[in-house]
Enzyme design. Structure first.
Site, PDB file in Angstrom:
ATOM      1  N   TYR A 161      31.975   6.869 -38.404  1.00  0.00           N
ATOM      2  CA  TYR A 161      31.627   5.216 -38.398  1.00  0.00           C
ATOM      3  C   TYR A 161      32.509   4.833 -39.686  1.00  0.00           C
ATOM      4  CZ  TYR A 161      28.200   5.711 -41.904  1.00  0.00           C
ATOM      5  OH  TYR A 161      27.475   5.975 -42.998  1.00  0.00           O
ATOM      6  N   PHE A 180      30.746   0.087 -48.346  1.00  0.00           N
ATOM      7  CA  PHE A 180      32.016   0.888 -47.775  1.00  0.00           C
ATOM      8  C   PHE A 180      31.208   2.184 -47.633  1.00  0.00           C
ATOM      9  CE2 PHE A 180      35.320   3.770 -47.941  1.00  0.00           C
ATOM     10  CZ  PHE A 180      36.394   3.081 -47.388  1.00  0.00           C
ATOM     11  N   GLU A 181      31.256   2.635 -46.462  1.00  0.00           N
ATOM     12  CA  GLU A 181      31.008   3.959 -46.122  1.00  0.00           C
ATOM     13  C   GLU A 181      31.896   4.326 -45.039  1.00  0.00           C
ATOM     14  OE1 GLU A 181      26.165   3.880 -46.815  1.00  0.00           O
ATOM     15  OE2 GLU A 181      26.996   3.974 -44.761  1.00  0.00           O
ATOM     16  N   ILE A 182      32.349   5.719 -45.070  1.00  0.00           N
ATOM     17  CA  ILE A 182      32.859   6.330 -43.900  1.00  0.00           C
ATOM     18  C   ILE A 182      32.361   7.740 -43.680  1.00  0.00           C
ATOM     19  CG2 ILE A 182      35.270   7.339 -42.795  1.00  0.00           C
ATOM     20  CD1 ILE A 182      36.844   5.609 -44.593  1.00  0.00           C
TER      21      ILE A 182
END
EC number: 2.4.1.-
Length: 446
Positions: A248, A333-335
């Site tokens: 995600y 903001f995260e991946i």
């Protein structure tokens, strides 16, 4: 008179006979046939073109070759599947079984014939978010990244998103993909009502008191922010709409991207074996995180098998002690790999944290819960800082200080506003722990 007419008729018949005879000779001439096949046949419909005659022996040979090719392809596919299954089993075994965090995530790192990662963008829409902010964030991601990769979008909303808003979102994504329906994949879902309330073990009077005592902390007096923190920390990854995905990218309403991203970040994370990527980090208010480190140390003592040997505890503790430093990876903001959260270790960790009630009695955020979980349950090399992604949220900016990166990715941000090495940021701390070279000019920022 009759004699003259008979002679004319005889002459006409003789000429006609000679003409027909000459025409037949011309048609049957080899060169005439060659020209006919060369210039006429290609323009005939297939149904009218002459069918080449194939001998029975040739037909058997062609059929045999086709069957052999199909069998070879089938065997290769089976061999690849078997090799993949065996590789997964061996990798899981090397990590100590699928009860371990890394062992549990192994299948999501195996490429199947070069297929892209099972990834999506996740955007949570609450009653506080405006459509202007939502559409802005979509446009930023589509223009800077996703127009080249066409990953799906998942929108999870607080209550049902009305038809007009859904259509506005669809139109924004469709326009960025030039209207190609094959490149557009959008899913809408709702937050389950029982995941956006106080859990039954929470003392609501005590929770209400914290809204007053923490009013001086950003969003410290907001109950909705606490609901959102709990949802992101422990529930979004459980939503059935995300079951098909391994990866995600969190996209909050109002974010901006400053640089072009010409490479597949999901693919890079998968191929490099990373679990989590961030762009901003900072030190959270101490009052908000009251007692969370004590609870974490108790968890580590009760469940030592879940604590990674080469963990990143040094990121969340002070350099000269074991005291908590309140550092967090900012969650706007995260991946990341969804299977980290789905793992037995993180589930146990979140439940342990959740039952303490600190999300409501203080203000334990999803950022701090994610950060502690990642830092304690994973080897530190599984966590990555994206220094080549310009990012903005609220008053914070990540702008690449490396001039080569800034130019290569067409960044349109002011390097003087970069937050990475400023007071209040944990970026410099990260660079020190990871023994990374800091970019030129990092120490000249105010």
């Amino acid at each position: 008179m009759h004699v003259l007419l008979s002679k004319k008729i005889a002459r006409f018949l003789l000429i006609s006979f000679v003409f027909v005879l000459a025409l037949m000779v011309t048609i049957n001439h080899p060169k005439t046939k060659q020209m006919s096949e060369q210039y006429v046949t290609p323009y005939l419909p297939k149904s009218l073109q002459p069918i080449a005659k194939i001998s029975a022996e040739e037909q058997r040979r062609i059929q045999s070759e086709q069957e052999e090719a199909e069998l070879k392809q089938s065997l290769e596919g089976e061999a690849i599947r078997n090799a993949t299954v065996n590789a997964i089993k061996e990798k899981i075994k090397s990590y100590g079984g699928n009860e371990t965090t890394l062992g549990f995530m192994v299948p999501s790192y195996i490429n199947h014939r070069g297929s892209p990662p099972k990834a999506c963008f996740v955007s949570l829409i609450t009653e506080r978010d405006s459509m202007t902010q939502i559409l802005q964030s979509i446009d930023e991601v589509q223009v800077k990244f996703n127009k080249n990769f066409a990953y799906p979008w998942v929108f999870i909303s607080q209550g049902e998103l009305d038809g007009m808003k859904q259509e506005m979102i669809r139109q924004a994504i469709t326009d960025s993909m030039n209207g190609d329906p094959e490149l557009i994949n959008i899913k809408f879902a709702e937050i389950p009502a029982d995941e956006w309330v106080y859990p039954e073990w929470i003392d609501e009077n005590k929770a209400a008191e914290s809204l007053i005592s923490l009013a001086n902390v950003p969003d410290g007096d907001s109950r909705a922010v606490r609901y959102q923190a709990r949802y992101f920390a422990g529930f979004f990854w459980r939503h059935p709409v995300l079951d098909e995905f391994d990866w995600y990218w969190r996209v909050d309403p109002g974010i901006k991207l400053y640089c072009d991203i010409d490479h597949d970040l999901f693919r890079w994370m998968q191929d490099e074996g990373k679990v989590f990527g961030f762009t901003l980090s900072m030190s959270e208010a101490k009052e908000a995180n009251e007692k969370i480190w004590d609870v974490t140390k108790k968890f580590a003592k009760d469940f030592p098998k879940f604590i990674s040997e080469n963990n990143f505890k040094s990121f969340i503790t002070k350099k000269d002690s074991e005291d908590f430093n309140n550092c967090e990876f900012t969650s706007n903001f995260e991946i990341g790999n969804l299977n980290f959260y789905r793992s037995p270790a993180y589930r146990k960790f979140f439940n342990y944290i959740d039952e303490e009630g600190g999300i409501f009695y203080w203000k334990w955020s999803d950022s701090i819960i994610h950060t502690i979980g990642l830092s304690m349950l994973l080897p530190k090399d599984k966590i990555h800082f994206f220094e080549n992604i310009g990012f903005h949220y609220d008053k914070y900016n990540n702008c690449p200080l490396n001039d080569d990166i800034w130019n290569q990715y067409n960044c349109n941000c002011d390097q003087g506003n970069d937050f990475t090495f400023r007071s209040g940021s944990c970026g410099g701390h990260y660079f020190d722990i990871m023994k990374k070279d800091k970019p030129e000019g990092w120490d000249r920022l105010p």
